[in-house]
Design an enzyme around this catalytic site. Sequence first.
Site, PDB file in Angstrom:
ATOM      1  N   LYS A  17      11.580 -46.301   9.567  1.00 60.20           N
ATOM      2  CA  LYS A  17      10.128 -46.520   9.558  1.00 60.20           C
ATOM      3  C   LYS A  17       9.410 -45.230   9.946  1.00 60.20           C
ATOM      4  CE  LYS A  17       6.845 -49.944  11.502  1.00 60.20           C
ATOM      5  NZ  LYS A  17       6.743 -51.071  12.443  1.00 60.20           N
TER       6      LYS A  17
ATOM      7  N   SER B   1       4.534 -55.068  10.321  1.00 56.93           N
ATOM      8  CA  SER B   1       4.216 -53.744   9.820  1.00 56.93           C
ATOM      9  C   SER B   1       5.413 -53.012   9.202  1.00 56.93           C
ATOM     10  CB  SER B   1       3.633 -52.896  10.943  1.00 56.93           C
ATOM     11  OG  SER B   1       4.610 -52.699  11.954  1.00 56.93           O
TER      12      SER B   1
ATOM     13  N   SER C 102       6.731 -57.332  13.931  1.00 58.15           N
ATOM     14  CA  SER C 102       6.739 -56.335  12.851  1.00 58.15           C
ATOM     15  C   SER C 102       8.102 -56.055  12.228  1.00 58.15           C
ATOM     16  CB  SER C 102       6.143 -55.016  13.348  1.00 58.15           C
ATOM     17  OG  SER C 102       4.743 -55.088  13.328  1.00 58.15           O
TER      18      SER C 102
END
Lengths: 474, 487
Positions: free
Chosen positions: A75, A150, A174
């Site tokens: 990420k 996310s 997330s």
Amino acid sequence: MKDTLNGIANYRKWLNAQKRAFSDIASDIAENAAKVNDSVHSFISVDKDEILLKAGNVEKSGHSGALYGVPVAVKDNICIKDVLTTCASRILEGFRPPYNATVIEKLEKAGALVIGRANMDEFAFGSSCETSCYGPTRNPWDISRVPGGSSGGAAAAVAAGQVVASLGSDTGGSIRQPGALCGIVALKPTYGRVSRYGLIAFASSLDQIGPMTRNVEDSAKLLEIIAGHDPKDSTSVDIEVPNYSKELGGGIEGLTIGIPGEYFIEGIAKDVLLRVKEAMEVYRKLGARIVDISLPHTKYALSCYYIIAPAEASSNLARYEGVHYGRRAKANDLIDMYIKSRNEGFGPEVKRRVILGTYVLSSGYYDAFYLKAQKVRTKIKEDFDAAFKKCDIILTPTSPTTAFKIGERMDDPLSMYLSDVFTIPANLAGLPAISIPCGLDGSGLPVGLQLMGKPFGEATLFKAAYAHEKNNIN
Amino acid sequence: MVKVDSDMTDHTRYETVIGLEVHLQLNTRTKTFCGCSIKFGAEPNTQVCPVCLGLPGSLPVFNREVLNSGIKVALSLGCDIQKTMKFDRKNYYYPDLPKNYQISQYDQPLSGRGKIGIKLEDGTRKEIGITRVHIEEDAGKLLHSETDSYSLVDLNRTGTPLLEIVSEPDMRSPYEAYEYLVKLKQVLKYLDVSDCNMEEGSLRCDANISIRKRGAREFGKKVEIKNMNSFKAVREGLLFEEERQREELEEGRELTQETRLWDEDKRVTVSMRSKEASHDYRYFPEPDLVPFEISADLVDGIRRAMPEGPEEKKIRFAAEYGMGEKDIEVLTAEKDIADLFEGAAGLSGDRTGACNWVKGEVMMHLKERETDVKGLKLSPGNLAQVIKLAGEGKISNLVAKEVLRESIDTGRDPYSIVKDKGLEQVSNADALGEIVSKVIRENERSVSDFRKGKDAALGFLVGQVMKLSGGKANPKVAGELLRKALT
């Protein structure tokens, strides 16, 4: 390539049979990732040169590592030395950290091929991956839909077969919510299980890095590698890391699974409820005991979270103002530079949360908001303590719905925030929680099942998740 | 009872109330939350790392050496140590603060109340309360271009450990504030946890001052004064502010709560910001640092290992050496002075000599060179040699002073200096005879004065012998020889 990258075991079998240099294989991986990225956009960008550079290091590291040659997406909020790391925000444009996050050090030591820039909601503020300044990621199951967020890019990259596994971060769901929406296994470890050093902070008391994988076995293997005490992170806990993989196979007879009434509320999609109930049946048949439990303060979790998380975020994001690194706006004086850099650098959701967080910490409001939210947080923790006296793990849906359409909730922050209503409590209580696929809804979209465990009870979660994976009819 | 106002002068009608906030830079090896050095004067931005630069993703790890120093200071001020160590974030924007928050302590400081004793002008003692001592990190430094419209940031100092020592509003005059600072610095210097150098910024002081009608219960409007960079500046700034506030009230104007800056050149305070414009720091618990217990064992261990403080030393010197109060004041003013004295006294076996030499010559050199004991190259052993050489009459006092000066300049030991330069005192009558004859020959007038009964003339003649011998003659022997020759 998609099937080749389906899980570590498959990939390793294939890799071992290859009679060519790893750099050639990495080149194929990069090309496949770039091709898939055109439609899914799970990566902000796929930098082939960068991947080949890292592949060179993997080759030099020898073949003994547990993750030798395994492509792992990271990420965009986990620092990789000299690689662009921007939290999908304009304000960190061009930022290349001069250091590696501890988890990156550990992955690379194990021989993984680390690939950065997995797309995300800006600064991890969002549940759909739509607030990225680089544009949304699309759900590989239906590219008109969101992958969740996310960590949407990290989830989509695994689901789309661009990589074997990903590292995401989870502050209020997330990792788990996009895991559910993309039909993969997604773990948020106990707070303190994995070092946060090098994870660009959203809400420090809630953030945790975790693995996103095709199967439970890979999840266990990745956690073994990234977990453990880190002297650079005072919140990481010095407890030995068990051999999670070894304990997967055992039966679950006698395991007590708690079902909290408060999580089975109106607003859950019919098919989601059905799949979750089927999962309960699977467990019942395997000899688990299903009991009703109560987590009475659940209804306050969302409001509590939307005070604590923005409060910490408002302070954590104060450092982005154009003085030391990242984007600096042209301005006439210092204050002007602060205002313009932040105004131009942050998207609307970041601004909303920074303003919210600043407000709840302001003098005169602190007691009514932040302090009260901390008290509620304690109550929520106590709910779980009491519940875990009656059961070993807790079973709930991961998300009330399956993947929704891109754009559908962007104008309605509250409905967006509700996407995380089932995942937030585990962050507030610091507990480990895993989302595993439990079938599809009527539109063919994956449904996620959430299992929550006691602090540092990841082994039990893996065992239960593995039993479901092996016996699930869906 | 308060007298009526009419027969009072301006100066007695009002009472001044002062409280001080002292920031002390600790001399630990590394910074508060990372492993960077805190050495003063390095090239800009060379003592930095991702943590003190506040780079995204970096995390603080508390340096326990800072806690130990903090506990030492708090104990020496008689403060109770809290059971839990907890940090908070103080949020404000400034380019010398890369995270735009300072890690500090808010509602649970390292210590609670303590006190420190000062001596007032009339010789009586007064206790000044300490409100709290807490730990925080320092900011960097900004360098403003004088010609262009930019500023440069040096982050070497960022993260250097600071202790904030807050006093109660117990001081009633700028004099008391000055005495408090002097006493506080003395206590802190004894602990060797900081350089305590106000000019270099390792000790900084902000003052809160208000005035009120004598006898009033409520405090007046508080003014905070910043930018006072020496003890003298603190006293002058407070004297100015006291007078300014008095005038404002006398002229019927209202005072406002504000922050003012001391202007060293113009010798005035200037308004910086009013209360309305003051920061809302939005303190909240630092989530990156887990609160931890400060164990009683740790505190007890530090307490047992505490060096002797100035007050304890005074009591011991009085008991052990039977000295007068004045001598004790001088010898215990600084720990290094006391150590030099005790070392030299022990090594020379001559306590009175050591006391006199330290009080006299050593203090003179400190003043002359504007330095502290560490700045002199004088070991207790070398001072002891001077004391012995002079005390046993091997060199004259005059020569001894010169030998001491050379030893301070070069660090060489006095025995070698005396030997190499042949400075031993001459007591031998044969060796001095020739000089004595010469002096008698060349100073007829003094000789005749002496013979006429003017005893004082002998002193002059001895002086001449000393001069011709280059200070080496033993004045006692010279006097005897002269007397013998002239009678």
